[in-house]
Motif scaffolding. Sequence first.
Motif, mmCIF file in Angstrom:
data_model
loop_
_atom_site.group_PDB
_atom_site.id
_atom_site.type_symbol
_atom_site.label_atom_id
_atom_site.label_comp_id
_atom_site.label_asym_id
_atom_site.label_seq_id
_atom_site.Cartn_x
_atom_site.Cartn_y
_atom_site.Cartn_z
ATOM 1 N N PHE A 268 -8.171 7.011 -1.550
ATOM 2 C CA PHE A 268 -9.270 7.124 -2.506
ATOM 3 C C PHE A 268 -10.415 6.234 -2.037
ATOM 4 N N ILE A 269 -11.646 6.775 -2.046
ATOM 5 C CA ILE A 269 -12.831 5.991 -1.701
ATOM 6 C C ILE A 269 -13.867 6.190 -2.805
ATOM 7 N N GLY A 270 -14.288 5.090 -3.410
ATOM 8 C CA GLY A 270 -15.210 5.143 -4.536
ATOM 9 C C GLY A 270 -16.657 5.322 -4.116
ATOM 10 N N GLU A 271 -17.566 4.917 -4.997
ATOM 11 C CA GLU A 271 -18.993 5.111 -4.766
ATOM 12 C C GLU A 271 -19.590 3.961 -3.941
ATOM 13 N N ASN A 272 -20.581 4.326 -3.129
ATOM 14 C CA ASN A 272 -21.358 3.348 -2.364
ATOM 15 C C ASN A 272 -20.471 2.464 -1.489
ATOM 16 N N VAL A 273 -19.522 3.080 -0.806
ATOM 17 C CA VAL A 273 -18.633 2.366 0.111
ATOM 18 C C VAL A 273 -19.165 2.495 1.529
ATOM 19 N N ARG A 274 -19.148 1.376 2.257
ATOM 20 C CA ARG A 274 -19.580 1.378 3.664
ATOM 21 C C ARG A 274 -18.429 0.949 4.555
ATOM 22 N N ARG A 283 -3.799 5.374 3.717
ATOM 23 C CA ARG A 283 -3.050 5.424 2.447
ATOM 24 C C ARG A 283 -3.474 4.304 1.493
ATOM 25 N N SER A 284 -4.769 4.164 1.306
ATOM 26 C CA SER A 284 -5.287 3.048 0.510
ATOM 27 C C SER A 284 -6.298 3.519 -0.518
ATOM 28 N N ALA A 285 -6.682 2.618 -1.406
ATOM 29 C CA ALA A 285 -7.712 2.890 -2.410
ATOM 30 C C ALA A 285 -8.828 1.876 -2.238
ATOM 31 N N ILE A 286 -10.044 2.363 -1.992
ATOM 32 C CA ILE A 286 -11.213 1.529 -1.768
ATOM 33 C C ILE A 286 -12.201 1.822 -2.894
ATOM 34 N N TYR A 287 -12.462 0.840 -3.745
ATOM 35 C CA TYR A 287 -13.277 1.105 -4.934
ATOM 36 C C TYR A 287 -14.759 0.838 -4.685
ATOM 37 N N ASP A 288 -15.571 0.906 -5.715
ATOM 38 C CA ASP A 288 -17.028 0.969 -5.595
ATOM 39 C C ASP A 288 -17.643 -0.251 -4.907
ATOM 40 N N ASN A 289 -18.696 0.021 -4.117
ATOM 41 C CA ASN A 289 -19.548 -1.019 -3.532
ATOM 42 C C ASN A 289 -18.804 -1.953 -2.571
ATOM 43 N N VAL A 290 -17.752 -1.443 -1.960
ATOM 44 C CA VAL A 290 -17.013 -2.231 -0.971
ATOM 45 C C VAL A 290 -17.679 -2.100 0.392
ATOM 46 N N ASN A 294 -16.523 -3.776 11.151
ATOM 47 C CA ASN A 294 -16.032 -3.031 12.308
ATOM 48 C C ASN A 294 -14.605 -3.449 12.663
ATOM 49 N N ASP A 295 -13.835 -2.506 13.194
ATOM 50 C CA ASP A 295 -12.481 -2.775 13.707
ATOM 51 C C ASP A 295 -11.559 -3.375 12.656
ATOM 52 N N VAL A 296 -11.760 -2.998 11.409
ATOM 53 C CA VAL A 296 -10.905 -3.459 10.315
ATOM 54 C C VAL A 296 -9.753 -2.474 10.118
ATOM 55 N N GLN A 297 -8.568 -2.990 9.761
ATOM 56 C CA GLN A 297 -7.423 -2.140 9.439
ATOM 57 C C GLN A 297 -6.993 -2.401 7.992
ATOM 58 N N ILE A 298 -6.933 -1.333 7.209
ATOM 59 C CA ILE A 298 -6.478 -1.442 5.823
ATOM 60 C C ILE A 298 -5.403 -0.383 5.619
ATOM 61 N N MET A 299 -4.202 -0.839 5.277
ATOM 62 C CA MET A 299 -3.069 0.063 5.183
ATOM 63 C C MET A 299 -2.284 -0.189 3.894
ATOM 64 N N ASP A 300 -2.010 0.876 3.135
ATOM 65 C CA ASP A 300 -1.190 0.786 1.917
ATOM 66 C C ASP A 300 -1.678 -0.340 1.010
ATOM 67 N N SER A 301 -2.974 -0.364 0.753
ATOM 68 C CA SER A 301 -3.578 -1.460 0.006
ATOM 69 C C SER A 301 -4.613 -0.957 -0.990
ATOM 70 N N ILE A 302 -5.099 -1.873 -1.823
ATOM 71 C CA ILE A 302 -6.160 -1.584 -2.786
ATOM 72 C C ILE A 302 -7.255 -2.632 -2.636
ATOM 73 N N LEU A 303 -8.492 -2.173 -2.478
ATOM 74 C CA LEU A 303 -9.659 -3.053 -2.515
ATOM 75 C C LEU A 303 -10.462 -2.683 -3.757
ATOM 76 N N MET A 304 -10.637 -3.633 -4.662
ATOM 77 C CA MET A 304 -11.375 -3.355 -5.891
ATOM 78 C C MET A 304 -12.880 -3.552 -5.680
ATOM 79 N N ASP A 305 -13.654 -3.313 -6.726
ATOM 80 C CA ASP A 305 -15.117 -3.253 -6.631
ATOM 81 C C ASP A 305 -15.724 -4.464 -5.924
ATOM 82 N N SER A 306 -16.710 -4.162 -5.072
ATOM 83 C CA SER A 306 -17.605 -5.164 -4.466
ATOM 84 C C SER A 306 -16.897 -6.164 -3.566
ATOM 85 N N ASP A 307 -15.763 -5.774 -2.997
ATOM 86 C CA ASP A 307 -15.138 -6.611 -1.972
ATOM 87 C C ASP A 307 -15.914 -6.489 -0.661
ATOM 88 N N ARG A 308 -15.776 -7.513 0.156
ATOM 89 C CA ARG A 308 -16.432 -7.506 1.470
ATOM 90 C C ARG A 308 -15.425 -7.964 2.519
#
Length: 364
Positions: A268-274, A283-290, A294-308
């Motif tokens: 899942f990828i929310g709004e205004n994600v870069r 297999r992750s959920a990336i929420y709004d304004n995240v 570069n070269d980042v790995q995100i696996m089986d995880s959740i990032l909530m709003d406005s994370d960097r």
Amino acid sequence: MSLKAVVMAGGKGTRLRPITYSIPKPLVPIAGKPCIGYILDSYYAAGINDVIITTGYKFESLITGVLKFKQDDQNILFSVEREAAGTAGSVGLISKFIDDTFVVGSGDTLSDLDVSDIVKFHRNMGAKITMALTTVEDPSQFGIVELKDNKVIRFLEKPDPKQTFSKLINAGLYVIEPEILKYIPSGTPYDFARDLFPKLLNMGMDIYGYHAKGIWLDTGRPNDMIRANQLMTAKYGMEVSGNGMIGTVIIKTPHPKFSNAYIEGPTFIGENVRIGKNSRIIRSAIYDNVEIGNDVQIMDSILMDSDRIMDRSKIVKSVIMKQTEIGSDCEIEESVLAPKLQLQSKSRVYNVSLSSEILPDDVV
């Protein structure tokens, strides 16, 4: 009379701490929707527009959150408990608002069961109370049920391995006739599974059980929350292949510029994600304004709003709450990071829950 429904949403969600220190458990995000939203939508799909939500812990946040996403023609009444009344006790407190068959479910368990199907079964059986059932691999944390001729003949709450006689469990959703309310005492905490059901069975009253259709998942722990996001994205997402994406995805960002990243569903990828170059989201959920470098790995995880997340960091099987900043070259595995946390570059975080505002660069 029109069918009414109740959502029990007063628990503290202690197993999800520190996540539930900042948000009530029914509002934890699952595939772009609060957990409680799925049961409200199930009620709505069954033609139930009048809902009472019983609440206590962080009730102000819960009320605000529900009013943001409820259906326009769904009428919501909130019952705020001064002290914990138990699952049945919370329903007893609102008995004066109930005058016909009603449905009770939990707002902090992922449930999109077919409510209309359960109600139809209840009425066909002429039941006073019907329990929705589902199956799980490990029933030790639930109430297990044995059925005969659609009736519950044995019920045991949270059995140890030697006591287990079934993988069929109580899904925490019931269809009830109003006369059952007289068996719920006032002024003392009272629970459906521990108190009311054994009492009714001992009285010789029939409790019917129905193996319900739909997804059900206890979201009591962070890894369950991650699994819930994957399940609901897989169910409601769109299958894609190409442009660096494969699998089932839900993408809310219009005209996404992820062509130099790899995205594997269910994601899942929310709004205004870069998302930066050569980053991998699996297999992750990336929420709004995240913002993901570069070269980042995100696996089986959740990032909530406005994370960097800065360049070359790796996040696996973890939940990162709102407005948290992860420095470059960090590794985070099987952990929960609280809101507004600042993690310095090259930090290592394994199997912990962190809640401080600022962390040194040598966390291990």
